[in-house]
Design an enzyme around this catalytic site. Structure first.
Site, mmCIF file in Angstrom:
data_model
loop_
_atom_site.group_PDB
_atom_site.id
_atom_site.type_symbol
_atom_site.label_atom_id
_atom_site.label_comp_id
_atom_site.label_asym_id
_atom_site.label_seq_id
_atom_site.Cartn_x
_atom_site.Cartn_y
_atom_site.Cartn_z
ATOM 1 N N ARG A 217 -7.896 -3.977 -3.518
ATOM 2 C CA ARG A 217 -7.345 -2.826 -4.249
ATOM 3 C C ARG A 217 -8.267 -2.491 -5.435
ATOM 4 O O ARG A 217 -8.030 -2.919 -6.557
ATOM 5 C CB ARG A 217 -5.933 -3.147 -4.721
ATOM 6 C CG ARG A 217 -4.999 -3.496 -3.588
ATOM 7 C CD ARG A 217 -3.591 -3.835 -4.060
ATOM 8 N NE ARG A 217 -2.841 -4.462 -2.979
ATOM 9 C CZ ARG A 217 -2.312 -3.812 -1.941
ATOM 10 N NH1 ARG A 217 -2.416 -2.506 -1.865
ATOM 11 N NH2 ARG A 217 -1.669 -4.464 -0.996
ATOM 12 N N CYS B 51 0.824 -1.216 0.000
ATOM 13 C CA CYS B 51 0.000 0.000 0.000
ATOM 14 C C CYS B 51 0.854 1.260 0.000
ATOM 15 O O CYS B 51 0.525 2.253 -0.651
ATOM 16 C CB CYS B 51 -0.922 0.009 1.219
ATOM 17 S SG CYS B 51 -2.111 -1.345 1.243
#
Length: 215
Positions: free
Chosen positions: A129, A52
């Site tokens: 995601r 991330c």
């Protein structure tokens, strides 16, 4: 018998669900943030995680490219606003990169559920995601989903944003692997007269239904 949970998510062509949320930029009403510009809304599983961090940094480093395309960025994860601010500060201190876009603190999972970012067979407590491309009219134009352990491709995100805007501006379609500067596809003829007219054009004719031109 246990009742099966039905998970819903917005689809391409749908109006982007509106919401209000607390972000690293303060409270934001999405429909106001979206007004007059494109928005790339993307989720990530958690703050202070390695993949991330690379992705959020990637969006930040290339934020000027999105700005030039009249596009705002907005991130999201199921973390508190305090965790978000601490993460932003941590990355800036360690790398010099500032996450210069709002990040939604979706601690109650309201937005994640609204946009189908929770995929129960992947995780019930972390958003996958997801990437939503939303045009200035508030319509969802393209959706990408990646699992928790695979980072996104920033070049592809910018490429498809450019493709969507190019297709809209010139009323054309884009072929496989299209990149800016390459030829585009002209819509196929709908009448015999249009077909005959096309044969007299300077298009690159693969066949009467597949013709390309430069912009």
């Amino acid at each position: 018998m246990e009742e099966e949970k039905v998970m819903t998510m917005p689809r391409i062509g749908d109006k982007a669900p509106d919401f209000s949320a607390n972000t690293t930029w303060g409270p934001i009403q999405f429909s106001e943030y979206n007004k007059g510009s494109w928005v790339v809304l993307f989720s990530h599983p958690a703050d202070f995680t390695p993949v991330c961090t690379t992705e959020m940094s990637g969006f930040a480093v290339r934020s000027k490219e999105f700005e030039e395309k009249n596009t705002k960025l907005m991130g999201l994860s199921i973390d508190s606003i305090h965790a978000h601010v601490a993460w932003v500060n941590n990355v800036k201190k360690n790398t010099g990169v500032l996450f210069n876009f709002p990040i939604i603190a979706d601690i109650d999972m309201k937005v994640s559920k609204l946009y189908g970012m929770l995929q129960p067979n992947e995780s019930e407590t972390a958003a996958v995601r997801a990437v939503f491309f939303i045009d200035p009219q508030g319509k969802i134009r393209l959706i990408m989903y990646y699992p928790l352990n695979v980072g996104r491709n920033m070049d592809e995100i910018i490429r498809v944003l450019t493709a969507l805007q190019t297709a809209d501006k010139h009323s054309v379609a884009l072929p496989l692997d299209w990149k800016p500067g390459e030829k585009v596809i002209v819509p196929p003829p709908k009448t015999v007269a249009e077909m005959e007219e096309r044969e007299k054009s300077d298009y690159e004719m693969v066949d009467f239904y597949l013709a390309k031109k430069s912009l």
